[in-house]
Structures are given as C-alpha cells and as structure tokens.
Design an enzyme around this catalytic site. Structure first.
Site, PDB file in Angstrom:
ATOM      1  N   HIS A 217       0.819  -1.209   0.000  1.00  0.00           N
ATOM      2  CA  HIS A 217       0.000   0.000   0.000  1.00  0.00           C
ATOM      3  C   HIS A 217       0.852   1.258   0.000  1.00  0.00           C
ATOM      4  CE1 HIS A 217      -2.490  -3.173   1.818  1.00  0.00           C
ATOM      5  NE2 HIS A 217      -3.453  -2.603   1.139  1.00  0.00           N
ATOM      6  N   GLY A 486     -11.927  -1.388  18.003  1.00  0.00           N
ATOM      7  CA  GLY A 486     -10.593  -1.223  17.456  1.00  0.00           C
ATOM      8  C   GLY A 486      -9.495  -1.795  18.331  1.00  0.00           C
ATOM      9  N   ASP A 556       0.319  11.232  15.147  1.00  0.00           N
ATOM     10  CA  ASP A 556      -0.548  10.266  14.480  1.00  0.00           C
ATOM     11  C   ASP A 556      -1.595  11.010  13.653  1.00  0.00           C
ATOM     12  OD1 ASP A 556      -1.774   7.510  14.167  1.00  0.00           O
ATOM     13  OD2 ASP A 556      -3.447   8.648  14.996  1.00  0.00           O
TER      14      ASP A 556
END
Length: 580
Positions: A217, A486, A556
């Site tokens: 990716h 998650g 992040d």
C-alpha cells in the site's frame, strides 16, 4: 506516475465499470464489487476475497471458476467498507457458507469482521482466513501480526479449488489456513507509487538505493540497501526465504511453488532475468520447483518493485496442496487448465432499496439541519489539510489517510444534507452520514468515523432535544465503541489518544455546569494537545506498527484529524445550547 484518469473521486467506479465491461465472461457487477457471472453445476462454498483497489489483478481479476466467487472492492489502497463486503458475500453465497480471505490489514479486518457478524446474524455460516505471508512485517513468533502481500494468491487459489471440488466450509477453511502457514513472501522497491490526482509518490527511494520489506500500500520499506544486480536480488530473496522454512518441511527434496511478482512498473523481461537465478538457487538448495509463476499478481499501482513468494507444498509429490494449486481455474487474470462450461446468470443490476425517513420532532429536525451544516464545514476543513494528513501518514504508513478522510467526510456531508432536507431527525441524519462515510472513506478511518457518527446518532435519537448533557453522553458512547471494536488504548498512537481526553474533558465540563459553547472548545484544545503529543510515541497498532520508531517525531494522523474536526465544530457552535 498515474496519468490516465478523470475525476480522482470517480476512479473506483469508473475502473469497475470498465473492468466489468471487459470481463463479462467471468464477472458481473454488484453493489460493493464483483461476483462470478456464471453458476457452478452444484452449490459450493463461496470464496469472497477483497481489499483496496490499485493491486490488480488482486482482487477482482481473480474471480472466476476454480478461484474466487466474489471480490469486495475498496477505494485505492483503502479497505472495502462493511457494506461492500457484506453485499458481495450475500450475492456470492450459494447456501453452503462463505469464506472471507484477505490480507491482514487493520481496516480490512474491522470491515470484513463486521460483515461476517452481519452474515452470521442472518444464519449464514461465515469464516475468515487472514493472509500473513510477509516475513518482514513481524518476526516468526508473531506470525499472526504479519501483513498479506503476494501470498494472497496461493491461499485464494487453494481455497477456490477446494470449494470447486465440493469440500465443506470446515475443510475449505482448514486448507486455506494450511496454505497460509506454508506461504512466505519478501518484497523490495526501487521507487514509490503515485495515486491518481497526486503529483508526488507516497514514498520515495534515494537514487541508487532499494527499499527492503515494503508493503503493497505504499508503506515504506523496513530497511534500505544499494540497488543490486538481478542475480544479487535473487540471492537476497532466496537466502532470506530459506531461513524461514515452515514447520514440518525438510528443505532437501521439498516441493515449492515460486511466485515472482511485479509490483507495477518492473517489466516482465526484468522479472525473467531475476527468475533465472531464483530457479537456479532453489534447485541448488535441493528444492524441487513446481509450476512456478512469473508476472503481476498483486501490484501496488505504479510502484517499481517486485516480491518473491514461496509456497511450500511438502516433500511428497501429488499432495493435497499441490493438487489444488495445479487444479484448473479460469479468471480474467489467472487461467490454468480447462474448466467445464458454466451457465451464465442474470447480470441485471439489483434494485436499490428505498429508504424510509422515520418521524422526528421539530427540535430534532432543527438539530439535523445544523448537524448537516457542521458536517459540511468538517469536510471543508479536511479538504484544506488532506495533503498534510497524507504526508504524516506516509512517514510510517501508506500515506492515504488524507485521501480517505476527504472521501469519507464529503460523502458524509452529502448524506447528512440529503437526510436533513428530507425531514430526518438528528439521529437518522448522523446515521446516514456514518453509513456514507464508512462506505466511501473505506479503510480504518472510514469504519471508525462511520461508527462514531452512527453511535452519536443512536444516542441522540430523533425525538429528544439536543443539549449539552446529551451531546457529552453521545461522545462518551462513541469513545467506548471506538475503543471496543478497534482494541486500541491510550498510548498506542492512534485516534484513541485524542478521543479519550476529548470525551473525558467534555463530560467533566458539562457535569460542572458549563454550556456546550464553553465545554466543547475547551475539550477540543485538550484533543489538539493530545494529538500533537503523539509525536513522541512509537506506533503500536495498524500499518505503522511495522515501522515502529520511524513514526517517532510525527503525530498520528488519525489523532490529528480527530482534533481538527473537534476544533472545526468548536468554531461553529451556536451562542446557546440547543442544536448541536
């Protein structure tokens, strides 16, 4: 770089339309992807594969007799949404169960798992086999954390052949897991890939250097070295893969399928030069080469690079893996032997279900209009920062966070406006926005923001007034949902590092009696500070985990985009509590 496209936002829809038009012998379009255009003589287990686009022939090019029954297609390098995976599986199911198989990436796991839960709730037996063949993405004792690259093909092919033979879902799952356990891959790149509409690649490699252990990716390599000769690259591939032979296999006399895979812009002729030495080195090691493949099987758009996969069949000729690997298959991009004639099925489009807008109070409809305006402002803010979010993501990830957030926020804003204009209340408007964001955004960010908006909508409902207490409670519910599905916690360098302090501060302020116009901006500032502090952390989850310390020094992107949205909302709050 990519040159042939129209509107980059339409790329997935247009490539799908063109692919189906060119491949009607094998596939037909369904919502979310493609399924076979033919019917098996007898019902079989359905093999459903999928992932982001940009990897052709993975995944849609591998749909046809002897291989997959359907492929869920996400946007470029973004996992297909839950809705897409579910839709394709429903169309592919023949009454004998569904096996999902795909590469081990966080967004794919979240979305396919949610689709599996939906199928099971409807009485459809559904299993999942993750592909974890990339030896550079985690050590051998953490095999389950490895990502899937070109080894996808071996797992899909064996599972598809087993299903074709009439095997049960239990047996197909066993064989797919066994194949994954016997598959190892290793990739390199000489330059990055560029997505449609972008002028810069997701990553670059210095002139004369080669990235080692990259992801498909656009994730940067784990290591870097001088560009080798073809013979030296073959030596690197083979020597490293022979260091990790699957349990139960003896190298001497082992039967192995080598797959030399081009990642996008390395020419077939170059691959053959490399394979010349791969074959020689394997045979010198005492390995029996069986039915090798050289070509493009799992690409990374226009990335300059290649990978070598070894499927270890075992030490005895004619074993079950060898029989299934060499069995006939007929797909747009992978053909072997001869399959029997198949009956074509009706390829007419499935009629879209009409949505009914539930009744809502006047107060909730007023809030819905305001929420639609907020989502439009959020989409504008993401648009303005998309390139920077992508840059942050490219440091240790795949660089598509900005693109995914753009697609998702725009789709969410459009859906919210449509729902509000149709008279929906706050809850329905948020739920519609969440569905659209998840479906169009794809990837990890898409499913997370879809869940956030859906949870907010469920908590707010369509009848009660929207006030500070209700909003704070809804945000707290969304925080818990994100952490629950998650599995991230504070300190893992994810969005959770921003959403937890935001939700906690908002709740405390509202409980202390502060109005939303005061409490929200204060909590947004806390989220912004927390997001920036993630720069000091090393990533522990998601695609960036493989690069560990490389992420230190960069915040992040998921936490930053969350804080950006909170700050945007803060600037749009009304002067008194009520709507929003």
């Amino acid at each position: 770089m990519t040159r042939l496209f129209n509107d980059p936002d339409d790329f997935l829809d247009e490539l799908t339309e063109g692919f189906v038009a060119a491949s009607g012998r094998w596939v037909r379009a369904v919502p979310g992807g493609v399924v076979r255009s033919t019917r098996s003589p007898e019902p079989t287990v359905a093999i459903v594969i999928g992932g982001g686009s940009g990897h052709y022939p993975a995944f849609a090019g591998l749909v046809g007799p002897g291989l997959a029954h359907g492929a869920a297609m996400g946007n470029l390098f973004a996992s297909p949404s839950t809705q897409r995976a579910y839709s394709v599986a429903k169309e592919a199911d023949q009454g004998r169960g569904v096996l999902f198989s795909y590469g081990n990436y966080a967004g794919d796991v979240l979305n396919f798992d949610a689709a599996q839960d939906q199928l099971k709730a409807e009485g459809i037996d559904c299993r999942t086999v993750l592909v974890t063949d990339d030896i550079w993405s985690a050590p051998p004792d953490e095999f389950e954390k490895r990502r899937g690259i070109a080894g996808d093909l071996t797992v899909f092919k064996v599972a598809g052949a087993a299903a074709e033979e009439g095997a049960s879902l239990d047996e197909v799952e066993r064989l797919a897991r066994h194949t994954n356990d016997r598959t190892r891959s290793f990739g390199v790149a000489f330059d990055g890939c560029t997505l449609p509409g972008k002028s810069e690649p997701l990553f670059t490699v210095p002139q004369g250097r080669m990235a080692v252990g990259l992801g498909i990716h656009g994730e940067p390599g784990i290591d870097e070295t001088d560009v080798p000769t073809a013979d030296e690259l073959a030596e690197l591939f083979v020597s490293r893969l022979l260091q990790e032979v699957p349990e139960g296999v003896e190298v001497s006399g082992a039967r192995v399928v080598p797959i030399l895979n081009g990642l996008g812009s390395v020419k077939y002729e170059e691959l053959f030069v490399v394979y010349r030495s791969v074959d020689r080195l394997l045979r010198a090691a005492g390995v029996e080469v069986v039915d090798p493949e050289v070509g493009e099987f799992c690409t990374s758009f226009d990335m300059a690079g290649c990978s070598l996969t070894l499927l270890w069949l075992g030490n005895e000729p004619g074993g079950e893996l060898e029989r299934l690997w060499t069995a006939p298959a007929d797909t747009p991009a992978f053909r072997r032997g001869s399959v029997s004639e198949r009956e074509h099925v009706d390829s007419s489009a499935t009629a879209a279900a009409q949505k009914t807008i539930p009744p809502a109070s006047d107060e909730s409809r007023h809030a819905a209009t305001y929420i639609a305006d907020l989502l439009a402002r959020m989409a504008e803010a993401i648009d303005a920062q998309a390139d920077e979010l992508g840059r942050m993501d490219s440091v240790a990830g795949d660089g598509d966070h900005g693109i995914g957030m753009q697609r998702g926020s725009r789709a969410g804003a459009r859906a919210a406006r449509s729902a509000a204009d149709a008279g929906a209340g706050a809850g329905t408007t948020l739920a519609e926005a969440g569905d659209a964001w998840s479906d169009q955004g794809g990837g990890t960010s898409g499913v997370i923001w879809g869940r956030i908006l859906q949870t907010l909508g469920k908590t707010l409902g369509d009848e009660a007034p929207v006030n500070a207490a209700v909003v704070a409670a809804a945000v707290g519910e969304a925080r818990d949902v994100v952490m629950g599905f998650g599995k991230a916690k504070v300190g893992d360098k994810t969005m959770v590092d921003a959403i937890v302090p935001f939700a906690d501060d908002l709740s405390a302020s509202v409980e202390a009696g502060r109005p939303l116009r005061v409490a929200w901006p204060q909590a947004a500032a806390v989220a912004e500070q927390a997001a920036q502090q993630t720069a000091d952390m090393a990533a522990k989850l998601g695609r960036a985990r493989s690069h560990g310390d490389k992420s230190i020094g960069t915040p992040d992107p998921g936490a930053v985009s969350f804080a950006l949205i909170c700050t945007t909302v803060a600037g749009e709050l009304p002067p008194a509590d009520g709507a929003g």
